[in-house]
Design an enzyme around this catalytic site. Structure first.
Site, mmCIF file in Angstrom:
data_model
loop_
_atom_site.group_PDB
_atom_site.id
_atom_site.type_symbol
_atom_site.label_atom_id
_atom_site.label_comp_id
_atom_site.label_asym_id
_atom_site.label_seq_id
_atom_site.Cartn_x
_atom_site.Cartn_y
_atom_site.Cartn_z
ATOM 1 N N CYS A 152 0.807 -1.204 0.000
ATOM 2 C CA CYS A 152 0.000 0.000 0.000
ATOM 3 C C CYS A 152 0.849 1.266 0.000
ATOM 4 C CB CYS A 152 -0.886 0.069 1.245
ATOM 5 S SG CYS A 152 -2.104 -1.229 1.316
ATOM 6 N N GLY A 203 0.381 0.285 -4.881
ATOM 7 C CA GLY A 203 -0.882 -0.445 -4.795
ATOM 8 C C GLY A 203 -1.767 -0.066 -5.954
ATOM 9 N N ASN A 212 -0.377 1.047 5.618
ATOM 10 C CA ASN A 212 0.613 0.343 4.812
ATOM 11 C C ASN A 212 1.343 -0.596 5.748
ATOM 12 O OD1 ASN A 212 3.779 1.267 3.243
ATOM 13 N ND2 ASN A 212 2.557 -0.554 2.974
ATOM 14 N N GLY A 213 1.257 -1.893 5.469
ATOM 15 C CA GLY A 213 1.933 -2.860 6.325
ATOM 16 C C GLY A 213 1.103 -4.111 6.475
ATOM 17 N N CYS A 257 12.402 -2.026 5.774
ATOM 18 C CA CYS A 257 12.449 -3.097 4.768
ATOM 19 C C CYS A 257 13.558 -2.820 3.750
ATOM 20 C CB CYS A 257 11.099 -3.165 4.058
ATOM 21 S SG CYS A 257 11.093 -4.174 2.568
ATOM 22 N N TYR A 306 13.839 -2.577 -4.630
ATOM 23 C CA TYR A 306 12.806 -2.736 -5.654
ATOM 24 C C TYR A 306 11.562 -1.882 -5.445
ATOM 25 C CZ TYR A 306 8.947 -5.199 -8.022
ATOM 26 O OH TYR A 306 7.850 -5.501 -8.764
ATOM 27 N N SER A 313 13.195 -1.826 -13.280
ATOM 28 C CA SER A 313 13.796 -1.685 -11.962
ATOM 29 C C SER A 313 15.257 -2.133 -11.921
ATOM 30 C CB SER A 313 12.965 -2.429 -10.914
ATOM 31 O OG SER A 313 12.618 -3.697 -11.391
ATOM 32 N N ASP A 332 19.373 -7.869 -12.931
ATOM 33 C CA ASP A 332 18.014 -7.695 -12.418
ATOM 34 C C ASP A 332 18.104 -7.428 -10.919
ATOM 35 O OD1 ASP A 332 15.295 -7.470 -12.433
ATOM 36 O OD2 ASP A 332 14.879 -9.536 -13.018
ATOM 37 N N ASP A 333 17.021 -6.854 -10.332
ATOM 38 C CA ASP A 333 17.084 -6.498 -8.919
ATOM 39 C C ASP A 333 16.813 -7.679 -8.000
ATOM 40 O OD1 ASP A 333 14.219 -6.709 -8.897
ATOM 41 O OD2 ASP A 333 14.180 -4.710 -9.759
ATOM 42 N N CYS A 389 15.261 -4.605 7.960
ATOM 43 C CA CYS A 389 14.714 -5.957 7.951
ATOM 44 C C CYS A 389 15.278 -6.639 6.722
ATOM 45 C CB CYS A 389 13.185 -5.919 7.884
ATOM 46 S SG CYS A 389 12.492 -7.589 7.661
ATOM 47 N N CYS A 415 13.499 -11.868 4.533
ATOM 48 C CA CYS A 415 13.256 -12.690 3.336
ATOM 49 C C CYS A 415 14.568 -13.189 2.734
ATOM 50 C CB CYS A 415 12.438 -11.907 2.309
ATOM 51 S SG CYS A 415 13.134 -10.292 1.948
HETATM 52 S S1 SF4 Z 1 10.817 -9.755 4.949
HETATM 53 FE FE1 SF4 Z 1 11.845 -8.825 3.145
HETATM 54 S S2 SF4 Z 1 10.204 -7.845 1.963
HETATM 55 FE FE2 SF4 Z 1 9.412 -8.235 4.047
HETATM 56 S S3 SF4 Z 1 9.796 -6.371 5.219
HETATM 57 FE FE3 SF4 Z 1 11.540 -7.717 5.578
HETATM 58 S S4 SF4 Z 1 13.035 -7.151 3.978
HETATM 59 FE FE4 SF4 Z 1 11.046 -6.302 3.362
#
Ligand code: SF4
Length: 487
Positions: A5, A32, A106-107, A253, A259, A300, A362-363, A450, A453
């Site tokens: 979002c 979004g 957003n979240g 993030c 990206y 991107s 690519d990203d 963060c 992922c």
């Molecule tokens: S898990 Fe990955 S995509 Fe999700 S907030 Fe953390 S860094 Fe971003």
């Protein structure tokens, strides 16, 4: 991958702000594309307009001219929790207090089921987590009588927000005040802008990304810090810390830099485009290759490809043309449809490619649908070699913090070694930037991110217990154990 979002808010006494909100949302459209909406207040009454579709589809000149007021919030949505239909479009509105309140989120909250009960909703109801927060705030309203200095919502937010767990950047409004709230990890961005000169402010703006300030002539003042609430009204901007210093842990993030965010956005004080170029430069140092041309997967991947070309000395060239009038490939639900969507979107420039040894930047690689089709296209167009370079580390874990990612079973890097991926993608070589180099490319060194992922280390508890075993030999990720319905 889909950003969940974009949020926007503006308080500008004496001005009609519906058009400003439209322009701000238009700048945040990439965050979004399922639905768009805004709530506008003239100080007495809040009017909400929202619908499925893009910002320019939902709002025309006639609709905007009917939205009267100097205070507004707006929202563009892609769903992560709750179905993609009108009822979950935002802003969410609740008719409590003097004129009600509206909320844009957003979240993604990670304990929605617990909150559903607390908000007096029926378990199993198909609601978005944002609706649940609106329900919780509404149920806390009695007893928090309005104060002309702080607005009706301030006390309610101070009571409710510390109970929320997960990722949230909120914009909210009651009839008289605008509010911005960021979770204690600051997973999703939110910035404050000013209309008019610093010594005579004419209004205040909140936005997910700074270009939404630029387009309406506002100046970026600062990013909200994790765990902060700002209350904006006739008295100016008041900052409140909703969490103790122990609870605050900056985890913006990292994929906003890779990206999601626009290249002209500033995050952690850094312009995203420059960070992406530096990712390409460091990738070139880390994973050099002898080649004739560096090209990007548009759009991107372009800044990182430019950075790779600059650092390696290999000429940059265009190898693919993108049809700008086709939406993102994720719009198609099944795999086959996605494959043909890539073909419809990208077409090779044969004369630039034929007989060349290509570095293709690519990203990220998520499911691999796009990049696999790209490699096949380039080979069909006569490329002599295709070397893939990726400006983020292997994406091996699902996101629970506001990004809609595939299941772990669908994530390529969770299921294959680098050598297996090379063969599967049909590439001559494949290399990912290291996490250290990614962070170095972004800077500043004291900033927190963060990266769950990429590492499987989730900073906030996720819905079900995750036990992470060591990665099998040659694999890039760990192993997720236990049942994970819906993950
Ligand atoms: S898990 Fe990955 S995509 Fe999700 S907030 Fe953390 S860094 Fe971003």
């Amino acid at each position: 991958m889909k950003e969940a979002c974009g949020v926007f808010g503006v308080y500008a006494p004496g001005r009609q702000v519906a058009q400003l909100t439209f322009d701000g949302l238009y700048a945040l459209q990439h965050r979004g594309q399922e639905s768009a909406g805004m709530a506008v207040s003239d100080g007495e009454t809040i009017t909400v307009v929202k619908d499925m579709g893009l910002v320019a589809t939902v709002f025309d000149e006639r609709t905007l001219s009917g939205l009267i007021g100097h205070l507004a919030i707006g929202h563009t949505r892609y769903s992560t929790h709750g179905s993609s239909d009108w009822t979950n479009a935002q802003p969410a509105y609740r008719p409590v207090g003097r004129a009600g309140f509206a909320l844009g989120h957003n979240g993604n909250l990670t304990e929605t089921d617990v909150l559903v009960e607390r908000a007096g909703m029926l378990p199993g109801m198909t609601v978005s987590d944002s609706d649940v927060v609106a329900g919780l705030l509404a149920s806390a309203f009695p007893g928090s009588a309005g104060d002309p200095e702080t607005g009706e919502l301030a006390g309610v937010l101070e009571a409710v927000v510390p109970e929320l767990v997960g990722a949230f950047s909120f914009v909210l409004m009651d009839a008289t005040h605008l509010y911005g709230v960021r979770d204690p990890n600051g997973f999703r961005p939110l910035c404050l802008g000013r209309l008019g000169p610093a010594d005579r402010p004419e209004g205040w703006v909140l936005a997910s990304e700074s270009p939404a300030l630029d387009v309406i002539g506002a100046t970026l003042v600062r990013e909200l810090v994790p765990g902060e609430m700002v209350v904006i009204g006739p008295g100016g901007v008041r900052s409140v810390r909703l969490f103790s210093t122990d609870e605050v842990d900056d985890r913006l993030c990292i994929f906003e830099f890779v990206y999601f965010a626009r290249p002209d956005t500033r995050l952690h004080g850094i312009e995203v485009h420059g960070a992406r170029r530096r990712m390409g430069e460091l990738l070139a140092r880390q994973a050099p290759v002898d080649a004739d041309m560096v090209m990007a997967v548009p759009e991107s991947g372009v800044p990182a490809a430019e950075g790779y070309a600059k650092e390696s000395g290999i000429p940059y060239g265009q190898g693919l043309v993108k049809n700008r009038y086709i939406g993102r490939t994720f719009i198609d639900p099944d795999h086959q449809a996605r494959v043909s969507a890539v073909r419809r979107k990208l077409n090779p420039l044969r004369d630039n490619i034929e007989s060349k040894r290509l570095v293709v930047v690519d990203d990220s690689i998520v499911r691999s649908t796009t990049i696999r089709s790209v490699v096949a296209m380039l080979r069909e167009a006569g490329a002599a070699e295709v070397h893939l370079r990726v400006s983020s580390p292997p994406f091996a874990w699902p996101c629970f913090y506001g990004i809609d990612t595939p299941t772990r079973e669908e994530l390529l890097a969770a299921n294959m070694s680098i050598a297996e991926m090379e063969r599967y993608l049909g590439a001559d070589s494949l290399a990912y930037i290291t996490l250290d180099n990614l962070k170095a490319a972004i800077g500043p060194p004291e900033a927190g991110y963060c990266d769950a992922c990429l590492t499987g280390e989730y900073p906030v508890k996720v819905p079900l217990t995750l036990e992470v075993a060591p990665a099998p030999p040659g694999r890039t990720g760990g192993v997720l154990q236990g049942a994970l319905p819906g993950v």
